[in-house]
Design an enzyme around this catalytic site. Sequence first.
Site, short mmCIF file in Angstrom:
data_model
loop_
_atom_site.label_atom_id
_atom_site.label_comp_id
_atom_site.label_asym_id
_atom_site.label_seq_id
_atom_site.Cartn_x
_atom_site.Cartn_y
_atom_site.Cartn_z
CB SER A 122 -0.97 0.01 1.18
OG SER A 122 -2.07 -0.83 0.92
CE LYS A 131 -4.79 1.66 -0.88
NZ LYS A 131 -4.14 0.37 -0.60
CB SER A 154 -4.74 1.54 3.48
OG SER A 154 -3.79 1.22 2.50
CE LYS A 188 -1.67 4.25 2.67
NZ LYS A 188 -1.74 3.03 3.47
#
Length: 437
Positions: free
Chosen positions: A62, A65, A122, A224
Amino acid sequence: MFVMHSYNRHYLGVAIFFILCFQLLTVSTAQANPRYAAIVIDVESGDVLHAANADASRYPASLTKMMTLYMLFEALENGSVRLDQPLSVSSHAASMPASKLWLAAGSSITAEEAIKALVVRSANDVAVVVAEALGGTESSFARMMTQRANELGMADTVFRNASGLPDNAQVTTARDMATLSIRVMQDFPQYYHYFSTQSFTYRGTTHTSHNRLLRNYAGADGLKTGFIRASGFNVATSAVRDNRRIVSVVMGGFTAASRDTHMADLLDRGFARLSMLQRGDWIARADVLGDRMELPDSSSASAQQLAAAPEPQPQPASSESERRYSFQSEMGVEMGSADDPIRALIAQADAPQQRAGGNWAVQVGAFNDPDQARYLASRAADQLASLLSEVRVSVAESGGEQRVFRARLVDLQESDAHSACNSLRAQGMDCMVVAHY
């Protein structure tokens, strides 16, 4: 002649001991965990303060992202999208697996809600909503992401989707993810604050971030986390202390807890090194990797806006014993099956024996204390026992007003010196190749 005060000598000794111990821990971590990679960067100078497997292929999970958000921030900046603009949810987006917001096909979500959902939740369904809004289809958007990433200097990154869901062809490196982290901050300081969001409410449901570093590490202000089975637990973190900003990326944690503990240790070590460099205690630039990131011009308006942002207030942290136990107790456990595709990406052949007898050296540090220089050089020689059949340690005093003792491995051929330094870097030790006559 320079004479170090006893207090400073004590402080330097303690700091070097801490760093050496951490280097050994990093080496054992990399050897036990085939997914491990890390990098630590001083944003102001671009100096790489620490790197381990930083250019090895890894799965972003992720962390992908962050690139999806970068593309959305560009669209907001050029006016093609507004924060309050509703983005349509397709059946493809709605079909994405969790984690997600469980958006219904035919509904919509505003661009600002999408930003928060990507950072905090997420949400994979929201990533596809953004991809289709900006690229028409997710596959088209992934090609746009890859092209833009390459333009940003992320030469080893390929995106195949907007979420980070498993795809064997979707790869990156810790260095590329650090580049992306810095570019997000410096190119879009007006949107960077979203990465510090810890919760948001959507249609009556409150979602809480699982980025615990934002709550537990004093000075951490964003970026993140990510996880898929093939990648392990990833995280990109930015933190500020004493008006200096560090960005660090850790990939391949066995658990979220061990990953966070290791990240906290890397940040602590990075700030300690910056402090020593600023005071002049850690004299040689050989303490860092001799490596630099190509960053945007720090005089730009966006960089100045980011630098002027208030330093985050310290947050309550978990106890040191809890952090270290969590990390050290889990590093010996391997994760995944023998046919895990990540193993093929990072397999390394056994290095052949190299020969000595040249006019090149590997410098691993420079210190005010010859004993400290000799200790670090000996540790480096031990780490290279399987690579070099013989290597000589040299601790030589340099000329000048200050007494500086350079810790070197000498009498190497140039190619051997570069191979040795690359091996040390992969094991978490810092070095530089120099001519030695």
